[in-house]
Design an enzyme around this catalytic site. Structure first.
Site, short mmCIF file in Angstrom:
data_model
loop_
_atom_site.label_atom_id
_atom_site.label_comp_id
_atom_site.label_asym_id
_atom_site.label_seq_id
_atom_site.Cartn_x
_atom_site.Cartn_y
_atom_site.Cartn_z
N CYS A 89 0.84 -1.21 0.00
CA CYS A 89 0.00 0.00 0.00
C CYS A 89 0.87 1.26 0.00
O CYS A 89 0.64 2.18 -0.77
CB CYS A 89 -0.94 -0.03 1.20
SG CYS A 89 -1.64 1.55 1.66
N CYS A 105 1.50 3.95 4.78
CA CYS A 105 2.13 4.04 6.10
C CYS A 105 3.62 3.78 5.95
O CYS A 105 4.06 2.64 5.99
CB CYS A 105 1.57 2.99 7.05
SG CYS A 105 -0.15 3.21 7.46
N CYS A 157 -8.58 -0.73 6.62
CA CYS A 157 -7.31 -0.03 6.79
C CYS A 157 -7.14 0.15 8.29
O CYS A 157 -8.04 0.63 8.97
CB CYS A 157 -7.38 1.31 6.08
SG CYS A 157 -6.08 2.44 6.58
N CYS A 214 1.90 22.09 8.92
CA CYS A 214 1.95 20.66 8.57
C CYS A 214 3.18 20.37 7.72
O CYS A 214 3.32 19.27 7.19
CB CYS A 214 0.67 20.24 7.85
SG CYS A 214 0.34 21.23 6.39
#
Ligand code: SAH
Length: 489
Positions: free
Chosen positions: A82, A85, A168, A434
């Site tokens: 994926c 992460c 998820c 951020c």
């Protein structure tokens, strides 16, 4: 310097000594740098060169020789494929250390802040109690498997192929029930998944949002058309799922990877869920008796980690040092989340945001909370603030800020905005960021313009990923420093 010293597919043994911005392991052999996918700091590994360059190469983990003590088995079975992460194989304590270090290094290298200065202002990173299942929003692409059955999952890397996955580990457990209901219904009624390559088919994405406060679920189907066959039957099935309170259909007929289209149709419930953000006491240990409620639609921007957001905003509020007398400007205010927090303690808050729908939400949210001391403007921060500053009667109506809060997108604040902030000279500036690289750049400009960096606190909003949020306090050099946050004094 010699030309490239490694070839594609060559296997090299290396020790991973660091992690880069993307979460890849960094290994060095004779001054040649390797960026190794799936390797963790502390690993000794054989790595396969995938892309050799002159002085560095990209590589991926081939064989672990000695696993790092910071390595753990990634709890999600498809973490590697994926790629969402980047840090799942790293222990959580090490993830936090990596993120705090990333902010610190950027402030040093890109902001020019000295070690000494950073030691003085840097606060311990605020970690999460739940490093998994924290996300309140999930967007699953819908495709089909090799037997043409509809599946939900994630796009593999930058491709069009979907890795099937109905759960998820960052999201809510309820997502799986919702997805399986929709996929089962599609199969039963022969409703086709959308095919990105051909542009044919119907169901593109399923978006699910969950309220932290009451567990209510919002389901939105994004489709390549206007209607879903047997719509009322689908609504009936979805409404039987516990806590599903609203269902909507979003039409997106464009060949684009933007998920949501413009047209929204609510087919069950109000189209909104209600959530609230609780305000912590200054010590970040217990909640005060105040909270702010928000109505969230499928399209609203809303922070994805609600439990950490409570800490992030409470810190921002605490850094603002409000006593009830202040005028505060909240730039890049979105749906007014931080503004309404500030309004509970300020005399007056002005919010500025570029997206008109977000400002509509902000006004509605102010009403919802009975907050009357917040005013919102649509516009670019770098235009609204200077034009206000230049207006003649600026000071007379008490709009002049004592505190300015900014929470810009990744590219940081516009120079014109920073220049006006410096001219306006509020006592305190609270910077929520951020992206620590643009944060470092902007903090340097503000410090050169007459501010002292007083506090920097990273907050882990996005566990398992390389992203990190920070809250900073800057104090005008002409103002004697005050105690503004009990937690840290
Ligand atoms: N403070 C909000 C939103 C932060 S995200 C919250 O925490 O929920 C950044 C916001 O800045 C987005 O809502 C985006 O639409 C807005 N934005 C982007 N560029 C802007 C600009 N030049 N002027 C004002 N707002 C802008």
């Amino acid at each position: 310097m010699s030309d490239r010293i490694y070839n594609k597919n060559q296997i090299v043994r290396t020790e991973i000594t660091d992690i880069n911005e993307e979460g890849n392991g960094i290994g060095k052999t004779d001054g040649y740098t390797l960026f190794v996918k799936d390797a963790v700091v502390g690993d000794i590994a054989d790595v396969r060169i995938t892309k050799p360059k002159k002085n560095y190469a990209f590589a991926r983990l081939e064989k672990l020789i000695e696993p790092s003590s910071y390595r753990r088995e990634a709890p999600c079975p498809i973490a590697r494929a994926c790629g969402g992460c980047q840090l799942q194989s790293l222990t959580y304590v090490k993830q936090l250390e990596y993120k705090a270090n990333k902010v610190r290094m950027n402030l040093k290298r890109l902001g020019g802040f000295s070690e000494e200065e950073l030691n003085r202002v840097f606060l311990p990173i605020v970690g999460a109690d739940n490093e998994f299942r924290y996300r309140n929003k999930a967007q699953f692409p819908i495709g089909k498997d090799k037997d043409e059955n509809p599946v939900a999952g994630f796009y593999a890397g930058r491709t069009h192929s979907i890795i099937p996955c109905d759960d998820c580990l960052l999201g809510a457990e309820e997502n799986r029930i919702v997805l399986n209901t929709i996929l089962g219904f599609m199969k039963k009624k022969d409703i086709p998944s959308y095919d990105e390559e051909s542009g044919c088919g119907l169901v593109r994405h399923v978006l699910i949002r969950k309220s932290r406060e009451n567990g209510d679920l919002m389901v939105c189907l994004i489709i390549n058309g206007d209607n879903i066959p047997f719509e009322s039957e689908l609504v009936h099935e979805l409404s039987k799922i516990k806590k599903v309170t609203t269902v909507s259909v979003n039409s997106n007929t464009e060949r684009t990877n933007v998920i949501l289209g413009d047209k929204m149709r609510i087919i069950y419930g109000s189209g909104r869920i209600i959530d609230s953000i609780r305000i912590y006491e200054d010590d970040l240990k217990s909640f005060s008796d105040r909270k702010v409620s928000f109505g969230i639609s499928a399209k609203s921007f809303y922070q994805v980690n609600p439990l950490q957001t409570e800490k992030l905003y409470s810190l921002a509020l605490s850094f603002a040092g409000l006593t009830g007398k202040e005028t505060v400007w909240d730039l890049y205010c979105g749906i007014g989340t931080i503004s309404l927090f500030l309004a509970t303690k300020a005399r007056k808050v002005y919010g500025v945001e570029i997206v008109p729908e977000a400002i509509e939400d902000a006004k509605e949210n102010a009403k919802r909370n009975g907050i009357e001391n917040a005013t919102f403007y649509v516009g670019k921060a770098e235009e609204v603030l200077p034009s206000f500053y230049e207006s003649v009667c600026a000071d007379e109506d008490g709009k002049h800020p004592d505190v300015i809060v900014v929470d810009p997108p990744r590219k940081g604040c516009d120079e014109a905005c920073l220049a006006t902030m410096i001219k306006m000279a509020p006592e305190r500036i609270v910077y929520v960021s951020c992206d620590s690289a643009t944060l470092a750049r902007d903090l340097r400009i503000l410090c050169d313009g007459g501010y002292n960096l007083s506090k920097v606190c990273p907050v882990d909003q996005f566990c398992q990923t390389v992203h990190v949020e920070s809250v900073c306090l800057l104090v005008n050099q002409n103002v004697k420093s005050k105690t503004v946050c009990k937690r840290w004094n």
